[in-house]
Design a protein around this motif. Structure first.
Motif, PDB file in Angstrom:
ATOM      1  N   ARG A 528      -8.057   2.913  -3.619  1.00 16.36           N
ATOM      2  CA  ARG A 528      -9.330   2.381  -3.130  1.00 16.36           C
ATOM      3  C   ARG A 528      -9.309   0.855  -3.128  1.00 16.36           C
ATOM      4  O   ARG A 528      -9.786   0.209  -2.184  1.00 16.36           O
ATOM      5  CB  ARG A 528     -10.485   2.876  -4.003  1.00 16.36           C
ATOM      6  CG  ARG A 528     -10.857   4.335  -3.807  1.00 16.36           C
ATOM      7  CD  ARG A 528     -12.060   4.686  -4.641  1.00 16.36           C
ATOM      8  NE  ARG A 528     -13.226   3.907  -4.226  1.00 16.36           N
ATOM      9  CZ  ARG A 528     -14.302   3.724  -4.975  1.00 16.36           C
ATOM     10  NH1 ARG A 528     -14.349   4.243  -6.194  1.00 16.36           N
ATOM     11  NH2 ARG A 528     -15.317   3.024  -4.527  1.00 16.36           N
ATOM     12  N   PHE A 529      -8.774   0.272  -4.185  1.00 18.05           N
ATOM     13  CA  PHE A 529      -8.693  -1.191  -4.268  1.00 18.05           C
ATOM     14  C   PHE A 529      -7.792  -1.750  -3.167  1.00 18.05           C
ATOM     15  O   PHE A 529      -8.122  -2.757  -2.528  1.00 18.05           O
ATOM     16  CB  PHE A 529      -8.174  -1.591  -5.652  1.00 18.05           C
ATOM     17  CG  PHE A 529      -8.107  -3.079  -5.869  1.00 18.05           C
ATOM     18  CD1 PHE A 529      -9.244  -3.794  -6.207  1.00 18.05           C
ATOM     19  CD2 PHE A 529      -6.910  -3.767  -5.737  1.00 18.05           C
ATOM     20  CE1 PHE A 529      -9.200  -5.166  -6.408  1.00 18.05           C
ATOM     21  CE2 PHE A 529      -6.847  -5.135  -5.924  1.00 18.05           C
ATOM     22  CZ  PHE A 529      -8.001  -5.839  -6.267  1.00 18.05           C
ATOM     23  N   GLU A 530      -6.664  -1.084  -2.942  1.00  9.90           N
ATOM     24  CA  GLU A 530      -5.748  -1.537  -1.886  1.00  9.90           C
ATOM     25  C   GLU A 530      -6.410  -1.456  -0.519  1.00  9.90           C
ATOM     26  O   GLU A 530      -6.214  -2.332   0.334  1.00  9.90           O
ATOM     27  CB  GLU A 530      -4.466  -0.694  -1.921  1.00  9.90           C
ATOM     28  CG  GLU A 530      -3.591  -0.963  -3.143  1.00  9.90           C
ATOM     29  CD  GLU A 530      -2.384  -0.044  -3.188  1.00  9.90           C
ATOM     30  OE1 GLU A 530      -2.341   0.921  -2.381  1.00  9.90           O
ATOM     31  OE2 GLU A 530      -1.493  -0.267  -4.027  1.00  9.90           O
ATOM     32  N   CYS A 531      -7.197  -0.412  -0.288  1.00  7.89           N
ATOM     33  CA  CYS A 531      -7.899  -0.282   0.991  1.00  7.89           C
ATOM     34  C   CYS A 531      -8.910  -1.409   1.175  1.00  7.89           C
ATOM     35  O   CYS A 531      -9.072  -1.943   2.277  1.00  7.89           O
ATOM     36  CB  CYS A 531      -8.604   1.072   1.073  1.00  7.89           C
ATOM     37  SG  CYS A 531      -7.480   2.469   1.270  1.00  7.89           S
ATOM     38  N   GLU A 532      -9.622  -1.763   0.108  1.00  4.50           N
ATOM     39  CA  GLU A 532     -10.578  -2.862   0.203  1.00  4.50           C
ATOM     40  C   GLU A 532      -9.868  -4.174   0.508  1.00  4.50           C
ATOM     41  O   GLU A 532     -10.368  -5.004   1.275  1.00  4.50           O
ATOM     42  CB  GLU A 532     -11.372  -2.973  -1.106  1.00  4.50           C
ATOM     43  CG  GLU A 532     -12.390  -1.871  -1.303  1.00  4.50           C
ATOM     44  CD  GLU A 532     -13.709  -2.415  -1.832  1.00  4.50           C
ATOM     45  OE1 GLU A 532     -14.067  -3.556  -1.489  1.00  4.50           O
ATOM     46  OE2 GLU A 532     -14.367  -1.690  -2.592  1.00  4.50           O
ATOM     47  N   ILE A 533      -8.702  -4.388  -0.087  1.00  8.12           N
ATOM     48  CA  ILE A 533      -7.925  -5.604   0.166  1.00  8.12           C
ATOM     49  C   ILE A 533      -7.494  -5.661   1.633  1.00  8.12           C
ATOM     50  O   ILE A 533      -7.596  -6.699   2.301  1.00  8.12           O
ATOM     51  CB  ILE A 533      -6.691  -5.664  -0.753  1.00  8.12           C
ATOM     52  CG1 ILE A 533      -7.106  -5.914  -2.209  1.00  8.12           C
ATOM     53  CG2 ILE A 533      -5.718  -6.745  -0.290  1.00  8.12           C
ATOM     54  CD1 ILE A 533      -7.580  -7.318  -2.488  1.00  8.12           C
ATOM     55  N   THR A 562     -18.690  -5.088  -4.542  1.00 10.70           N
ATOM     56  CA  THR A 562     -17.326  -4.969  -4.038  1.00 10.70           C
ATOM     57  C   THR A 562     -16.336  -5.095  -5.192  1.00 10.70           C
ATOM     58  O   THR A 562     -16.677  -5.641  -6.255  1.00 10.70           O
ATOM     59  CB  THR A 562     -17.034  -6.053  -2.986  1.00 10.70           C
ATOM     60  OG1 THR A 562     -15.661  -6.016  -2.622  1.00 10.70           O
ATOM     61  CG2 THR A 562     -17.347  -7.444  -3.544  1.00 10.70           C
ATOM     62  N   GLU A 563     -15.133  -4.584  -4.982  1.00 11.89           N
ATOM     63  CA  GLU A 563     -14.067  -4.742  -5.961  1.00 11.89           C
ATOM     64  C   GLU A 563     -13.374  -6.096  -5.814  1.00 11.89           C
ATOM     65  O   GLU A 563     -12.572  -6.479  -6.662  1.00 11.89           O
ATOM     66  CB  GLU A 563     -13.017  -3.630  -5.781  1.00 11.89           C
ATOM     67  CG  GLU A 563     -13.558  -2.217  -5.896  1.00 11.89           C
ATOM     68  CD  GLU A 563     -13.859  -1.835  -7.329  1.00 11.89           C
ATOM     69  OE1 GLU A 563     -13.309  -2.489  -8.241  1.00 11.89           O
ATOM     70  OE2 GLU A 563     -14.655  -0.903  -7.539  1.00 11.89           O
ATOM     71  N   LEU A 564     -13.669  -6.825  -4.748  1.00 17.88           N
ATOM     72  CA  LEU A 564     -12.948  -8.050  -4.421  1.00 17.88           C
ATOM     73  C   LEU A 564     -13.615  -9.271  -5.039  1.00 17.88           C
ATOM     74  O   LEU A 564     -14.847  -9.379  -5.053  1.00 17.88           O
ATOM     75  CB  LEU A 564     -12.880  -8.226  -2.906  1.00 17.88           C
ATOM     76  CG  LEU A 564     -12.334  -7.040  -2.095  1.00 17.88           C
ATOM     77  CD1 LEU A 564     -12.433  -7.354  -0.619  1.00 17.88           C
ATOM     78  CD2 LEU A 564     -10.905  -6.751  -2.502  1.00 17.88           C
ATOM     79  N   ALA A 565     -12.790 -10.188  -5.522  1.00 21.00           N
ATOM     80  CA  ALA A 565     -13.290 -11.456  -6.039  1.00 21.00           C
ATOM     81  C   ALA A 565     -13.168 -12.556  -4.992  1.00 21.00           C
ATOM     82  O   ALA A 565     -13.520 -13.706  -5.239  1.00 21.00           O
ATOM     83  CB  ALA A 565     -12.531 -11.854  -7.305  1.00 21.00           C
ATOM     84  N   SER A 566     -12.650 -12.225  -3.800  1.00 19.30           N
ATOM     85  CA  SER A 566     -12.564 -13.174  -2.689  1.00 19.30           C
ATOM     86  C   SER A 566     -12.614 -12.373  -1.391  1.00 19.30           C
ATOM     87  O   SER A 566     -12.307 -11.181  -1.372  1.00 19.30           O
ATOM     88  CB  SER A 566     -11.262 -13.989  -2.757  1.00 19.30           C
ATOM     89  OG  SER A 566     -10.132 -13.157  -2.637  1.00 19.30           O
ATOM     90  N   GLY A 567     -13.005 -13.035  -0.304  1.00 15.95           N
ATOM     91  CA  GLY A 567     -13.124 -12.338   0.965  1.00 15.95           C
ATOM     92  C   GLY A 567     -14.439 -11.586   1.082  1.00 15.95           C
ATOM     93  O   GLY A 567     -15.209 -11.468   0.127  1.00 15.95           O
ATOM     94  N   VAL A 568     -14.703 -11.067   2.257  1.00 19.52           N
ATOM     95  CA  VAL A 568     -15.925 -10.313   2.528  1.00 19.52           C
ATOM     96  C   VAL A 568     -15.572  -8.829   2.630  1.00 19.52           C
ATOM     97  O   VAL A 568     -14.677  -8.460   3.394  1.00 19.52           O
ATOM     98  CB  VAL A 568     -16.579 -10.787   3.847  1.00 19.52           C
ATOM     99  CG1 VAL A 568     -17.807  -9.948   4.169  1.00 19.52           C
ATOM    100  CG2 VAL A 568     -16.948 -12.264   3.745  1.00 19.52           C
ATOM    101  N   PRO A 569     -16.241  -7.976   1.862  1.00 20.11           N
ATOM    102  CA  PRO A 569     -15.902  -6.547   1.885  1.00 20.11           C
ATOM    103  C   PRO A 569     -16.199  -5.897   3.233  1.00 20.11           C
ATOM    104  O   PRO A 569     -17.094  -6.332   3.964  1.00 20.11           O
ATOM    105  CB  PRO A 569     -16.781  -5.957   0.770  1.00 20.11           C
ATOM    106  CG  PRO A 569     -17.919  -6.909   0.643  1.00 20.11           C
ATOM    107  CD  PRO A 569     -17.349  -8.265   0.932  1.00 20.11           C
ATOM    108  N   HIS A 570     -15.451  -4.868   3.522  1.00 22.89           N
ATOM    109  CA  HIS A 570     -15.588  -4.175   4.797  1.00 22.89           C
ATOM    110  C   HIS A 570     -16.968  -3.560   4.967  1.00 22.89           C
ATOM    111  O   HIS A 570     -17.502  -3.474   6.078  1.00 22.89           O
ATOM    112  CB  HIS A 570     -14.509  -3.087   4.888  1.00 22.89           C
ATOM    113  CG  HIS A 570     -14.524  -2.329   6.175  1.00 22.89           C
ATOM    114  ND1 HIS A 570     -15.178  -1.108   6.304  1.00 22.89           N
ATOM    115  CD2 HIS A 570     -14.010  -2.609   7.396  1.00 22.89           C
ATOM    116  CE1 HIS A 570     -15.042  -0.675   7.539  1.00 22.89           C
ATOM    117  NE2 HIS A 570     -14.340  -1.552   8.223  1.00 22.89           N
TER     118      HIS A 570
END
Length: 776
Positions: A528-533, A562-570
């Motif tokens: 799931r984390f890889e997909c978000e990246i 989101t799981e991301l600390a940078s970028g905009v989630p899908h």
């Protein structure tokens, strides 16, 4: 954008240049979030205690740490000689093995060495893993950033490039197989520890209850089992109260227990056969094995004398190392030696009583008081392992290795005292099944020994990189520690593995079941984390839409998780392409767990701005340690909002000149996304709090005041929490194992586990779920 509309007329080199410019723009707009608290001193130092306080803590540690180890005399000798004593010299040989097992494993390995390998005072397999994750980038979910290393609870070593630790670190980081091997090793140790928490209450309570048959020889063993089951049910039903209210009784009970078995042992040694004292000569170990191969298989019973040793390390979080060392050296070790020596003396004169030697060696005048104290000590030993299991499961959930479960904080003072209802009832059911299924402690002892020795082996293997990377030990010292530890533990392992068909299969089945659950959940979480990246959206694209994002900005605050600390989630791009409106203030929230035991409240939230101020877009990273608990009385929503207001306030003070350009207060200028630009001075902080000169604390620009007022208006209009309901499915060309793991087992676990919104106690009426499916 104009650039994209003319791509067809551009040469390949120009296309490459434009692509590079877009990449640089995105990198500048969305740099990794920097910490608002600056660099702080990060090395952990154990608190200094007075002599009186150390003695008090050593006394208290008896009830939490040593209960399991202290109840071992109840069932050791009857499992060493399940078919009776064939040669009196075997008693001396077995006693010699017990003496030196207690000396080598609990005393030398754990008390003197392993206890020092703590993570800011925390012990256990996950504590060792978190230490390794901080010293080498071996975490399989790469959600850490350099700013996390500035936490006050974050400590790690640096190495010379050509040193042996640096080479080992580089090897561990570059080799994916090594990363997975270490994670699997940690999970195996954790699963075996869970099995231990099932077997400890079963064997301790059953052995203690078995004393009734000494006074009532005609009593059926079924009654002993019934009494044991009743005690177990009562024990597990009391768990929701927490250990705080009853922990005051634990230490006196266990101290009385140790003094009792030590005194009775000394009396029996003087009364029956003082010649067993020759067991302190290690030559008797050689003679013991020389007399027959049967004595080799009896090692499984002898190993029970050191069960509970792993609790020394797992329960370390409650007490300083020195207090545990004092308690073991002054009380536990001498009393255990006297207890086992006294029992050996009694058995030497009464070989036909070996099956219940402990209770038969008790004087008749104090039999029932001893029986009551033994039962109470067995309950204390069980309580310690159950509490340790709750802690392990909590750590596994935090590290993404176990489905989310309900965690109840049972103490306002102690961080580690928790209760997990689902695990509690699962342990109770398995305990009853083991107790009622085997009925005799001999079969349970075989299973118990298998679980304990595997946990010890896992600790030994994890200590190797710890000694190299954390302690920077010389390779020869590491070799000596590992060699002697494996010599002892593999010897015991070779004996207990022979009894797999005699009950040893139980912990293997339990551990295998938990391992499948843990590894599957971790694998699904990683995918799931890889997909978000892979599907995250460029910040440059979002900002290219303009302050309105091409939509109607309605009053309110939208928290996008989101799981991301940078970028905009899908999910956000999916949301704005399908809805005509978006909130006036958008906050991307990343909740992540770090490989530290706790994150101080003042360092928990990091906030930065994305884009110009008129966009009103922020990023908020909320960090927790593996011991931190989301309590119901913590208003997560308010905490996020207050963090944003504080950020805007501090940002305004910086812009208004609220800091003097001196050594104590350095000026910093925010860039377009709230980052510190290269060459600018870093803001100085102390104790994790922003240093604001009191004279100028209320000096803000009109723009800052207007923005804070705008945030308050948006808050009053309403706050919405937008969560992504991400579903992962295997691809059609995936192999059968992956399809079963992802489409069935992981999907089933996701349906059973608690939602993130429930874990964070978000208001249900303010939730908005955005569904999406990823194929992996």
């Amino acid at each position: 954008m104009a650039t994209s509309s003319s791509n067809g007329d551009l040469s390949s080199s120009e296309k490459s240049d434009n692509k590079g410019m877009m990449w640089e723009l995105d990198r500048d707009l969305d740099q990794p979030i920097d910490e608002a608290t600056g660099r702080l001193h990060t090395m952990y130092r154990e608190k200094k205690f007075s002599t009186i306080m150390l003695c008090r803590l050593a006394f208290q540690s008896l009830g939490v740490v040593f209960g399991d180890l202290g109840t071992s005399p109840l069932y050791v000798f009857n499992n060493v000689f399940p078919d009776g004593v064939k040669d009196k010299e075997d008693i001396v040989g077995a006693l010699s093995l017990i003496i030196y097992s207690l000396t080598l494993v609990p005393l030398i390995k754990y008390v003197l060495i392993v206890l020092r390998a703590n993570d800011n005072g925390q012990g256990g397999t996950f504590a060792l893993y978190s230490l390794l994750c901080r010293h080498a980038k071996i975490s399989s979910i790469p959600n850490q950033h350099k700013t996390d290393e500035r936490l006050t609870t974050y400590s790690r070593q640096t190495y010379d490039e050509n040193s042996l630790p640096a080479k080992i670190k580089k090897f561990m980081e570059a080799n994916s197989f090594t990363k997975n091997a270490i994670l699997t090793l940690v999970l195996v140790g954790t699963c075996m520890a869970v099995g231990d928490s099932i077997l400890t209450p079963a064997i301790s309570v059953l052995s203690a209850s078995g004393g009734m048959k000494v006074e009532f020889p005609k009593m059926s063993n079924d009654w002993v089992v019934i009494v044991s089951v009743v005690i177990l049910i009562g024990l597990f039903n009391l768990q929701h109260f927490g250990t705080e209210k009853v922990s005051r009784l634990f230490a006196p009970i266990v101290l009385l227990w140790f003094l009792l078995i030590g005194t009775v042992g000394a009396i029996n040694l003087w009364k029956y056969d003082s010649t067993v004292i020759k067991a302190f000569n290690p030559a008797n170990i050689y003679l013991y094995f020389k007399r027959g191969s049967y004595n080799w298989t009896s090692l499984g019973g002898i190993m029970l004398s050191i069960t509970g040793t792993e609790a020394l390390f797992a329960d370390l979080c409650h007490f300083p190392v020195l207090a545990i060392q004092i308690a073991f050296a002054v009380i536990v070790f001498p009393c255990l030696l006297l207890a086992y020596t006294g029992q050996a003396a009694y058995i030497s004169s009464n070989t036909d009583h070996v099956s219940d030697a402990f209770y038969r060696s008790i004087p008749d005048s104090i039999f029932w008081p001893v029986f009551v104290i033994a039962t109470a000590a067995a309950v204390v030993a069980s309580q310690a392992t159950i509490s340790a299991t709750f802690s392990l499961i909590k750590q596994a959930v935090a590290m993404g290795c176990f489905p989310r479960v309900k965690v109840v904080h049972t103490s306002q003072e102690h961080l580690g005292q928790i209760y997990i209802p689902e695990i509690n009832w699962l342990l109770l059911g398995l305990c009853i099944a083991v107790t009622a299924g085997f009925k005799k402690e001999t079969m349970i002892a075989n299973a118990y020994g298998t679980a304990v020795v595997i946990v010890m082996l896992v600790t030994t293997f994890l200590m190797v990189p710890i000694m190299f990377l954390v302690w920077r030990s010389h390779w020869f010292i590491v070799f000596l520690f590992t060699g002697f530890s494996l010599l002892v533990e593999l010897t015991y392992f070779s004996a207990v593995i022979l009894k797999v068909d005699q009950g040893g299969w139980v912990p293997l089945v339990i551990a295998s079941s938990f391992l499948i659950i843990m590894y599957t959940w971790h694998y699904g979480t990683l995918k799931r984390f890889e997909c978000e990246i892979q599907t995250k959206v460029s910040v440059a694209w979002i900002l290219g839409l303009g302050p309105s994002l091409g939509l109607v900005r309605v009053p309110g605050i939208g928290f996008v998780y989101t799981e991301l600390a940078s970028g905009v989630p899908h999910i956000f791009s999916h949301l704005i392409t399908n809805l005509p409106a978006v909130h006036s203030v958008v906050v991307f929230v990343c909740v992540k767990c770090l490989p530290v035991y706790t994150v101080p409240a003042e360092e928990r939230i990091l906030v930065k701005r994305i884009g110009p101020k008129n966009f009103h877009i922020f990023r908020c990273v909320v960090r927790y340690g593996y011991k931190d608990v989301h309590k119901k009385d913590d208003n997560f929503e308010t905490m996020l909002y207050n963090g944003i207001v504080r950020f805007v306030t501090c940002e305004g003070m910086i812009e208004f000149g609220g800091y003097s350009d001196s050594e104590e207060y350095n000026t910093v200028t925010s860039s377009i996304d709230g980052e510190i630009l290269p060459g600018e001075k870093e803001l100085v902080h102390r104790r994790g709090s922003l240093l604001i000169p009191p004279v100028q604390a209320n000096h803000f620009s009109i723009e800052t005041t207007d923005e804070i007022e705008f945030l308050n208006i948006c808050k009053d209009a309403g706050m919405v929490h937008i969560l992504g309901n991400t579903v992962v499915r295997s691809r059609r060309d995936s192999n059968m194992v992956k399809k079963v793991a992802i489409d069935y087992l992981y999907a089933f676990l996701r349906r059973l586990c608690r939602e993130n919104s429930v874990m964070l106690y978000l208001p249900h009426e303010s939730l908005l779920n955005v569904g999406q499916i990823f194929y992996v």
